[in-house]
Design an enzyme around this catalytic site. Structure first.
Site, PDB file in Angstrom:
ATOM      1  N   GLY A   1       0.828  -1.210   0.000  1.00 24.19           N
ATOM      2  CA  GLY A   1       0.000   0.000   0.000  1.00 24.19           C
ATOM      3  C   GLY A   1       0.854   1.247   0.000  1.00 24.19           C
ATOM      4  O   GLY A   1       2.073   1.197   0.161  1.00 24.19           O
TER       5      GLY A   1
ATOM      6  N   ARG B   1       3.895   6.038   1.835  1.00 21.10           N
ATOM      7  CA  ARG B   1       4.439   7.401   1.923  1.00 21.10           C
ATOM      8  C   ARG B   1       3.940   8.241   0.759  1.00 21.10           C
ATOM      9  O   ARG B   1       4.672   9.062   0.203  1.00 21.10           O
ATOM     10  CB  ARG B   1       5.949   7.376   1.941  1.00 21.10           C
ATOM     11  CG  ARG B   1       6.493   6.595   0.769  1.00 21.10           C
ATOM     12  CD  ARG B   1       7.913   6.907   0.545  1.00 21.10           C
ATOM     13  NE  ARG B   1       8.442   5.998  -0.445  1.00 21.10           N
ATOM     14  CZ  ARG B   1       9.552   6.211  -1.090  1.00 21.10           C
ATOM     15  NH1 ARG B   1      10.244   7.287  -0.841  1.00 21.10           N
ATOM     16  NH2 ARG B   1       9.982   5.351  -1.974  1.00 21.10           N
TER      17      ARG B   1
ATOM     18  N   LYS C   1       4.181  12.091  -3.264  1.00 21.19           N
ATOM     19  CA  LYS C   1       5.038  11.010  -2.745  1.00 21.19           C
ATOM     20  C   LYS C   1       6.009  11.618  -1.743  1.00 21.19           C
ATOM     21  O   LYS C   1       6.714  12.572  -2.067  1.00 21.19           O
ATOM     22  CB  LYS C   1       5.778  10.385  -3.932  1.00 21.19           C
ATOM     23  CG  LYS C   1       6.591   9.151  -3.598  1.00 21.19           C
ATOM     24  CD  LYS C   1       7.089   8.511  -4.884  1.00 21.19           C
ATOM     25  CE  LYS C   1       8.037   7.360  -4.612  1.00 21.19           C
ATOM     26  NZ  LYS C   1       8.544   6.772  -5.857  1.00 21.19           N
TER      27      LYS C   1
ATOM     28  N   ASP D   1       8.772   6.082   7.745  1.00 24.06           N
ATOM     29  CA  ASP D   1       8.370   7.398   8.267  1.00 24.06           C
ATOM     30  C   ASP D   1       7.435   8.151   7.315  1.00 24.06           C
ATOM     31  O   ASP D   1       7.012   9.264   7.602  1.00 24.06           O
ATOM     32  CB  ASP D   1       9.620   8.259   8.549  1.00 24.06           C
ATOM     33  CG  ASP D   1      10.467   8.480   7.303  1.00 24.06           C
ATOM     34  OD1 ASP D   1      10.075   8.003   6.209  1.00 24.06           O
ATOM     35  OD2 ASP D   1      11.524   9.135   7.413  1.00 24.06           O
ATOM     36  N   GLY D   2       7.161   7.541   6.168  1.00 25.61           N
ATOM     37  CA  GLY D   2       6.248   8.189   5.226  1.00 25.61           C
ATOM     38  C   GLY D   2       6.870   9.327   4.436  1.00 25.61           C
ATOM     39  O   GLY D   2       6.188  10.012   3.686  1.00 25.61           O
TER      40      GLY D   2
ATOM     41  N   ARG E   1       3.577  13.614  -8.388  1.00 23.40           N
ATOM     42  CA  ARG E   1       3.737  12.706  -9.524  1.00 23.40           C
ATOM     43  C   ARG E   1       2.414  12.555 -10.262  1.00 23.40           C
ATOM     44  O   ARG E   1       1.355  12.513  -9.641  1.00 23.40           O
ATOM     45  CB  ARG E   1       4.203  11.357  -8.975  1.00 23.40           C
ATOM     46  CG  ARG E   1       4.234  10.251  -9.986  1.00 23.40           C
ATOM     47  CD  ARG E   1       5.078   9.122  -9.478  1.00 23.40           C
ATOM     48  NE  ARG E   1       4.302   8.171  -8.688  1.00 23.40           N
ATOM     49  CZ  ARG E   1       4.841   7.073  -8.153  1.00 23.40           C
ATOM     50  NH1 ARG E   1       6.122   6.813  -8.289  1.00 23.40           N
ATOM     51  NH2 ARG E   1       4.098   6.245  -7.444  1.00 23.40           N
TER      52      ARG E   1
ATOM     53  N   ARG F   1      -1.687  -1.190 -10.018  1.00 23.22           N
ATOM     54  CA  ARG F   1      -0.526  -2.062 -10.206  1.00 23.22           C
ATOM     55  C   ARG F   1      -0.982  -3.509 -10.250  1.00 23.22           C
ATOM     56  O   ARG F   1      -2.110  -3.804  -9.819  1.00 23.22           O
ATOM     57  CB  ARG F   1       0.428  -1.920  -9.005  1.00 23.22           C
ATOM     58  CG  ARG F   1       0.738  -0.503  -8.628  1.00 23.22           C
ATOM     59  CD  ARG F   1       0.842  -0.341  -7.103  1.00 23.22           C
ATOM     60  NE  ARG F   1       0.909   1.090  -6.760  1.00 23.22           N
ATOM     61  CZ  ARG F   1       2.032   1.778  -6.696  1.00 23.22           C
ATOM     62  NH1 ARG F   1       3.177   1.174  -6.871  1.00 23.22           N
ATOM     63  NH2 ARG F   1       2.018   3.074  -6.427  1.00 23.22           N
TER      64      ARG F   1
ATOM     65  N   ASP G   1       4.434  -4.846  -7.407  1.00 22.30           N
ATOM     66  CA  ASP G   1       3.798  -3.596  -6.952  1.00 22.30           C
ATOM     67  C   ASP G   1       4.358  -2.394  -7.711  1.00 22.30           C
ATOM     68  O   ASP G   1       3.845  -1.290  -7.578  1.00 22.30           O
ATOM     69  CB  ASP G   1       3.980  -3.405  -5.434  1.00 22.30           C
ATOM     70  CG  ASP G   1       5.431  -3.452  -5.004  1.00 22.30           C
ATOM     71  OD1 ASP G   1       6.146  -4.389  -5.381  1.00 22.30           O
ATOM     72  OD2 ASP G   1       5.867  -2.527  -4.295  1.00 22.30           O
TER      73      ASP G   1
ATOM     74  N   ASP H   1       7.781   4.165 -10.409  1.00 23.10           N
ATOM     75  CA  ASP H   1       8.646   3.965  -9.240  1.00 23.10           C
ATOM     76  C   ASP H   1      10.135   3.890  -9.605  1.00 23.10           C
ATOM     77  O   ASP H   1      10.749   2.825  -9.603  1.00 23.10           O
ATOM     78  CB  ASP H   1       8.201   2.759  -8.410  1.00 23.10           C
ATOM     79  CG  ASP H   1       7.085   3.161  -7.443  1.00 23.10           C
ATOM     80  OD1 ASP H   1       6.648   4.334  -7.486  1.00 23.10           O
ATOM     81  OD2 ASP H   1       6.648   2.325  -6.634  1.00 23.10           O
TER      82      ASP H   1
HETATM   83  P1  AMP Z   1       9.036   1.218  -3.259  1.00 26.33           P
HETATM   84  O1  AMP Z   1      10.246   0.364  -3.108  1.00 26.33           O
HETATM   85  O2  AMP Z   1       9.316   2.690  -3.227  1.00 26.33           O
HETATM   86  O3  AMP Z   1       8.206   0.852  -4.431  1.00 26.33           O
HETATM   87  O4  AMP Z   1       8.169   0.961  -1.950  1.00 26.33           O
HETATM   88  C1  AMP Z   1       7.742  -0.315  -1.526  1.00 26.33           C
HETATM   89  C2  AMP Z   1       6.790  -0.167  -0.361  1.00 26.33           C
HETATM   90  O5  AMP Z   1       7.442   0.436   0.753  1.00 26.33           O
HETATM   91  C3  AMP Z   1       5.577   0.703  -0.638  1.00 26.33           C
HETATM   92  O6  AMP Z   1       4.494   0.162   0.066  1.00 26.33           O
HETATM   93  C4  AMP Z   1       5.977   2.030  -0.071  1.00 26.33           C
HETATM   94  O7  AMP Z   1       4.875   2.838   0.265  1.00 26.33           O
HETATM   95  C5  AMP Z   1       6.758   1.613   1.170  1.00 26.33           C
HETATM   96  N1  AMP Z   1       7.724   2.640   1.595  1.00 26.33           N
HETATM   97  C6  AMP Z   1       8.895   2.956   1.002  1.00 26.33           C
HETATM   98  N2  AMP Z   1       9.529   3.936   1.679  1.00 26.33           N
HETATM   99  C7  AMP Z   1       8.743   4.268   2.721  1.00 26.33           C
HETATM  100  C8  AMP Z   1       8.832   5.221   3.792  1.00 26.33           C
HETATM  101  N3  AMP Z   1       9.871   6.030   3.915  1.00 26.33           N
HETATM  102  N4  AMP Z   1       7.832   5.258   4.692  1.00 26.33           N
HETATM  103  C9  AMP Z   1       6.774   4.441   4.580  1.00 26.33           C
HETATM  104  N5  AMP Z   1       6.624   3.528   3.607  1.00 26.33           N
HETATM  105  C10 AMP Z   1       7.591   3.429   2.679  1.00 26.33           C
HETATM  106 MG    MG Z   2       6.603   1.036  -5.320  1.00 26.28          MG
END
Ligand code: AMP
Ligand code: MG
Length: 470
Positions: free
Chosen positions: A86, A89, A109, A121-122, A172, A179, A244, A254
């Site tokens: 999900g 962030r 994002k 930390d989002g 973005r 996905r 995803d 991404d």
């Molecule tokens: P990504 O590798 O960017 O496609 O992210 C994979 C998953 O990790 C997704 O569910 C993102 O929302 C979550 N995610 C990545 N970085 C963070 C972050 N700093 N805080 C919270 N969720 C994250």
């Molecule tokens: Mg992703």
């Protein structure tokens, strides 16, 4: 002044099972670092001052008509199923229909924690935000289907990673953020009704001519096959082709540890977390087929009779390797001046790539030089190149405009890794000149004459690995 965005939100009208409504978390001191005027106009966004744009695109002010939400999805990460991911962030602000009649998502994002943040930390820091900004816009200019960058803002807050870094938000834009993982979560949970509704939604939004789940599968497989062939023809390595990060629209999404290769080697991997080269340049076709097999498996879960569609789905997915091969041959054929390369041309192409690999020839520059008639200098072993070139000349003798074909197929410039790193380092020190320069050159990748940005890295400049750096 208000930034009035003509939102028309369809995802927010889907059942609550698909998302969680949540506002972006306000940030301390929003500051606009980049805004994409052309894209803003395409989306029908009004003129606005820097302060207003900074507030809206950092999430401080939720514009009227927005329906912010975090989307729910799951996905296979490096081959292992994670039952819940999900938007951890990001929030979807809403959708707009552009002046071209196309509907697009506007997502923030780095906008703060959501119920899907898990341990995160989002937030995002400036480096990955600008990397995604530059690379996604470069891909767009190269003609590759991709999400785009509307704005980058600083938050005025620190983000703690290995060190303390400046926080940032990327606004973005995507055809949608659906996905493969969005389908997987409902399939794995056995929520047939949700899966059916999602299928209908995806068809209506992206592939209106598709007939049912198998029609959708066929359309997405074709789009993804074409996309991966395009990536390969540019020396692009996505780096995290998890399900995803694989869209239903067929757009690239991404941009994490992605990179364009400098010297050609088919096993090239940049991502520091991809230790076994699962997502190496030459593995991308196999992986997209694997991802589409997961998509097919999920789609089939909505059938009343579990046997229905299995045969058709298998046939669709199994047809992909040949589709990708054919498209790759056509694209690489164009890079050597062939208007419509077929299987008989594949050996000539692979011989050139083998030569480039053994001699560590620069991918972009070699094809650019071929298009300009001086490729010989790209090779250390000139005799080996000459031998290939003799056969090549014989083959293109029957082509009407080989040079024009080559120049249209091979960019002069790609965002090289060392330039991106240099740009990020400068931006962190509040110097945006390298960012502006890269963006300027990459707007016209086939015509630029910024010879400095065309140069491959020196040994000292080489960036051996890229990081998710989330
Ligand atoms: P990504 O590798 O960017 O496609 O992210 C994979 C998953 O990790 C997704 O569910 C993102 O929302 C979550 N995610 C990545 N970085 C963070 C972050 N700093 N805080 C919270 N969720 C994250
Ligand atoms: Mg992703």
């Amino acid at each position: 002044m208000q930034v009035t965005i003509p939102f028309d939100n369809t995802y927010a009208r889907l059942p609550a099972a698909f998302y969680t409504r949540i506002d972006p978390t306000p940030v301390r001191a929003p500051g606009l670092v980049a805004y994409n005027e052309d894209l803003g106009r395409l989306l029908g966004l009004p003129d606005a001052g820097e302060t207003d744009r900074a507030r809206v695109f950092s999430g401080v002010r939720v514009p009227e008509g927005a329906a912010p939400l975090a989307q729910l999805y799951a996905g296979h990460q490096f081959g292992n199923y994670n039952p819940q991911l999900g938007d951890g962030r990001a929030v979807l602000l809403g959708e707009v229909v552009g002046t071209d009649g196309l509907r697009r998502d506007i997502q923030l994002k780095g906008s703060g924690p959501t119920p899907y943040s898990r341990m995160g930390d989002g937030r995002a820091w400036l480096g990955p935000v600008l990397r995604e900004y530059v690379v996604s816009e470069a891909m767009h200019a190269l003609g590759v289907p991709t999400t785009r960058a509307l704005a980058a803002t600083l938050t005025g807050e620190d983000v703690v990673r290995e060190t303390v870094l400046p926080g940032a938000v990327l606004a973005r834009v995507a055809a949608s953020h659906l996905r493969v993982g969005t389908f997987q979560i409902f399939a794995y949970r056995g929520q047939k009704d949700a899966l059916r509704e999602l299928t209908q939604y995806a068809i209506a939004r992206h592939w209106p001519d598709a007939d049912g789940p198998m029609g959708l599968l066929r359309a997405v497989c074709a789009a993804q096959a074409g996309l991966i062939a395009r990536w390969m023809s540019l020396g692009f390595i996505h780096g995290v082709m998890n399900t995803d990060n694989c869209t239903i629209s067929g757009e690239t999404i991404d941009y994490g540890p992605c990179a364009f290769m400098d010297d050609f080697h088919e096993d090239t991997v940049f991502s520091s977390i991809d230790q076994h080269g699962r997502y190496a340049w030459s593995n991308q076709p196999g992986i997209i087929v694997w991802n589409m097999a997961q998509f097919a498996t999920s789609l089939l879960q909505q059938m009343d009779d579990p046997g229905t569609g299995v045969e058709e789905a298998t046939e669709i997915v199994h047809a992909m390797p040949d589709q990708i091969d054919a498209e790759r041959t056509r694209l690489f054929g164009a890079k050597i001046g062939l208007a419509d390369a077929g299987p008989e041309d594949a050996p000539l192409i692979s011989r050139l790539l083998a030569l480039m690999q053994t001699q560590s020839a620069d991918f972009t520059n070699t094809f650019d030089a071929l298009a300009r008639g001086d490729a010989r200098d790209q090779f250390v072993d000139r005799a080996a190149f000459d031998a290939w070139s003799t056969d090549w000349q014989a083959r293109i003798a029957s082509e009407k405009e080989p040079q024009a074909i080559m120049q249209a197929a091979s960019p002069r410039i790609i965002p090289r890794n060392h330039r991106i790193e240099e740009m990020i380092t400068a931006a962190v020190a509040d110097d945006y000149a390298p960012f502006d320069r890269l963006m300027h050159a990459l707007r016209d990748p086939f015509g630029t004459d910024d010879t400095d940005l065309m140069r491959p890295p020196t040994t000292a400049q080489r960036v051996p690995a890229t990081f998710c750096g989330t």
